[in-house]
Design a protein around this motif. Sequence first.
Motif, PDB file in Angstrom:
ATOM      1  N   THR A  63      -2.981  -7.137   7.804  1.00  0.00           N
ATOM      2  CA  THR A  63      -3.882  -6.628   8.837  1.00  0.00           C
ATOM      3  C   THR A  63      -5.117  -5.929   8.267  1.00  0.00           C
ATOM      4  O   THR A  63      -5.963  -5.460   9.023  1.00  0.00           O
ATOM      5  CB  THR A  63      -3.144  -5.596   9.718  1.00  0.00           C
ATOM      6  N   LYS A  64      -5.193  -5.831   6.959  1.00  0.00           N
ATOM      7  CA  LYS A  64      -6.309  -5.080   6.374  1.00  0.00           C
ATOM      8  C   LYS A  64      -7.481  -6.008   6.040  1.00  0.00           C
ATOM      9  O   LYS A  64      -7.359  -7.220   6.078  1.00  0.00           O
ATOM     10  CB  LYS A  64      -5.824  -4.322   5.130  1.00  0.00           C
ATOM     11  N   MET A  65      -8.607  -5.405   5.691  1.00  0.00           N
ATOM     12  CA  MET A  65      -9.864  -6.154   5.490  1.00  0.00           C
ATOM     13  C   MET A  65      -9.695  -7.301   4.491  1.00  0.00           C
ATOM     14  O   MET A  65     -10.181  -8.392   4.713  1.00  0.00           O
ATOM     15  CB  MET A  65     -10.895  -5.149   4.971  1.00  0.00           C
ATOM     16  N   CYS A  87      -6.605   3.028   2.465  1.00  0.00           N
ATOM     17  CA  CYS A  87      -5.997   1.753   2.868  1.00  0.00           C
ATOM     18  C   CYS A  87      -6.875   0.962   3.833  1.00  0.00           C
ATOM     19  O   CYS A  87      -6.731  -0.254   3.950  1.00  0.00           O
ATOM     20  CB  CYS A  87      -4.612   2.003   3.460  1.00  0.00           C
ATOM     21  N   HIS A  88      -7.794   1.653   4.528  1.00  0.00           N
ATOM     22  CA  HIS A  88      -8.687   0.955   5.464  1.00  0.00           C
ATOM     23  C   HIS A  88     -10.039   0.626   4.841  1.00  0.00           C
ATOM     24  O   HIS A  88     -10.920   0.154   5.553  1.00  0.00           O
ATOM     25  CB  HIS A  88      -8.962   1.853   6.687  1.00  0.00           C
ATOM     26  N   SER A  89     -10.230   0.926   3.550  1.00  0.00           N
ATOM     27  CA  SER A  89     -11.599   1.084   3.041  1.00  0.00           C
ATOM     28  C   SER A  89     -12.156  -0.015   2.151  1.00  0.00           C
ATOM     29  O   SER A  89     -13.191   0.175   1.532  1.00  0.00           O
ATOM     30  CB  SER A  89     -11.707   2.424   2.311  1.00  0.00           C
ATOM     31  N   THR A 102      -5.561   1.562  -1.953  1.00  0.00           N
ATOM     32  CA  THR A 102      -5.818   0.711  -0.799  1.00  0.00           C
ATOM     33  C   THR A 102      -4.655  -0.238  -0.534  1.00  0.00           C
ATOM     34  O   THR A 102      -3.726  -0.346  -1.331  1.00  0.00           O
ATOM     35  CB  THR A 102      -7.155  -0.049  -0.921  1.00  0.00           C
ATOM     36  N   SER A 103      -4.728  -0.884   0.619  1.00  0.00           N
ATOM     37  CA  SER A 103      -3.678  -1.819   1.041  1.00  0.00           C
ATOM     38  C   SER A 103      -4.278  -3.205   1.207  1.00  0.00           C
ATOM     39  O   SER A 103      -5.387  -3.349   1.709  1.00  0.00           O
ATOM     40  CB  SER A 103      -3.093  -1.351   2.376  1.00  0.00           C
ATOM     41  N   PHE A 104      -3.514  -4.213   0.762  1.00  0.00           N
ATOM     42  CA  PHE A 104      -3.895  -5.603   1.018  1.00  0.00           C
ATOM     43  C   PHE A 104      -2.913  -6.237   1.996  1.00  0.00           C
ATOM     44  O   PHE A 104      -2.569  -7.409   1.890  1.00  0.00           O
ATOM     45  CB  PHE A 104      -3.946  -6.400  -0.301  1.00  0.00           C
ATOM     46  N   GLY A 107       0.805  -1.217   0.000  1.00  0.00           N
ATOM     47  CA  GLY A 107       0.000   0.000   0.000  1.00  0.00           C
ATOM     48  C   GLY A 107       0.839   1.268   0.000  1.00  0.00           C
ATOM     49  O   GLY A 107       0.441   2.282  -0.590  1.00  0.00           O
ATOM     50  N   THR A 108       1.990   1.216   0.652  1.00  0.00           N
ATOM     51  CA  THR A 108       2.856   2.392   0.700  1.00  0.00           C
ATOM     52  C   THR A 108       3.355   2.716  -0.708  1.00  0.00           C
ATOM     53  O   THR A 108       3.315   3.866  -1.151  1.00  0.00           O
ATOM     54  CB  THR A 108       4.051   2.142   1.648  1.00  0.00           C
ATOM     55  N   LEU A 109       3.798   1.675  -1.402  1.00  0.00           N
ATOM     56  CA  LEU A 109       4.257   1.880  -2.770  1.00  0.00           C
ATOM     57  C   LEU A 109       3.100   2.315  -3.669  1.00  0.00           C
ATOM     58  O   LEU A 109       3.286   3.118  -4.593  1.00  0.00           O
ATOM     59  CB  LEU A 109       4.905   0.606  -3.311  1.00  0.00           C
TER      60      LEU A 109
HETATM   61  C1  LIG Z   1      -1.715   0.152   6.096  1.00  0.00           C
HETATM   62  C2  LIG Z   1      -1.711   1.584   5.735  1.00  0.00           C
HETATM   63  C3  LIG Z   1      -0.872   2.101   4.738  1.00  0.00           C
HETATM   64  C4  LIG Z   1       0.220   1.320   4.079  1.00  0.00           C
HETATM   65  O1  LIG Z   1      -0.110   0.095   3.575  1.00  0.00           O
HETATM   66  P1  LIG Z   1       0.981  -1.078   3.494  1.00  0.00           P
HETATM   67  O2  LIG Z   1       0.306  -2.051   2.579  1.00  0.00           O
HETATM   68  O3  LIG Z   1       1.183  -1.604   4.871  1.00  0.00           O
HETATM   69  O4  LIG Z   1       2.228  -0.518   2.899  1.00  0.00           O
HETATM   70  C5  LIG Z   1      -1.026   3.439   4.387  1.00  0.00           C
HETATM   71  N1  LIG Z   1      -1.921   4.229   4.986  1.00  0.00           N
HETATM   72  C6  LIG Z   1      -2.726   3.775   5.965  1.00  0.00           C
HETATM   73  C7  LIG Z   1      -3.718   4.698   6.587  1.00  0.00           C
HETATM   74  C8  LIG Z   1      -2.624   2.448   6.396  1.00  0.00           C
HETATM   75  O5  LIG Z   1      -3.372   2.015   7.409  1.00  0.00           O
END
Ligand SMILES: *Cc1c(COP(=O)(O)O)cnc(C)c1O
Length: 361
Positions: free
Chosen positions: A183-185, A157-159, A178-180, A60-62
């Motif tokens: 810890t995410k949904m 990322c939480h959505s 978004t992030s997979f 998600g950061t990338l």
């Molecule tokens: C998890 C998260 C990220 C980054 O996602 P990664 O997949 O862990 O790199 C960015 N912003 C928010 C608000 C997050 O909770």
Amino acid sequence: MRKPIYVTMPTLAPLEEVNELMQGIWESGIMTHNGPLVQRFEKEVCEYLKVPQMVSCCNGTLALQMAIKAIGKQGEIITSPFTFIATISSIMWEHCTPVFVDIDPKTLDIDASKIEEKITCHTVAIMPVHVFGNNCDFEAIDAVAKAHNIPVIYDACHSVGATYKGESVFKQGTISVTSFHATKMLNTAEGGGIFTLNKEIDEKLRRIRFFGFENHADIVEDGFNGKMTEAHAAIGIANLRYLDKALEDRKEKYARYKEILGQNPEIAFQKITTGCNYSYFPAIFKDEEIALKVVAALNAENIFPRRYFYPSVNTFTKLVPYVPMPKSEDIASRILCLPLHVRMSMQDIEEIAELTLKTSK
Ligand SMILES: *Cc1c(COP(=O)(O)O)cnc(C)c1O
């Protein structure tokens, strides 16, 4: 002593379902490079969310960095101080400067009415965060963005599973990310997804993800290696089948927590705006002392809530010059996310809620 209960645990499909997909990878020998499972994962996520396209990538950061790169400008990016550090680090890794706007202490999202006063000739994007899957004020943000012709990149990322007017929130903004992460949904262990309704940006993102190549020949973008692997896509395809159930489960548990903790009028809850996915259970205590007392009481029972988000990111002075964000700092000092995941029983929820209630009085 009970088994430890952590703030979250991944929602995982039965291992056989992942293994079946892994078998295919071993047979084909295709591990990565926009392989068949990555394409299938993108397609199935899009079908599930009813969105036209997704660019998957390795985290998600990338994904946030790629979104900034796709905007193609360096300068100031307006964002929230009440977020995970990755929102800020992605801005800085793209040679941009985060400019904070304090939060609405009720919704915990950026205070949209304060964005305009921070816009300068250097502003290149607005990056609001849907904190804990609670939607930002789309109308207000769109209005400012349009008036100043500035793109909006949502840190969503939480959505996964959150909606706005009956549709996925990933349709909002110029780009939604978004992030997979585990810890995410929805998780692929590590992974990210980038959504846009703009075909040109979508195509640019795909080139950025693949070293900047166009047609495997010419380099036309400042690209890098952002690819998701076939193994991660396999995990995602299997886990996606259980997303509906996980969302339903979260919502029920969230409601039960709130029902019990609501007995203490000094505990505040996030004011839900629209279409929240209830992926976290944040509780806001009267002060830091009580929040820490709750942490100690729960830890003694092998239960591990998280001070999430703490501290407010504008206080990371090794990274950014300190600018006071009183609302974000105040909330950060007294908020806890209580354990909420699919492996907990309703009885776990009730026990944690009762202990929290007792300790917070
Ligand atoms: C998890 C998260 C990220 C980054 O996602 P990664 O997949 O862990 O790199 C960015 N912003 C928010 C608000 C997050 O909770």
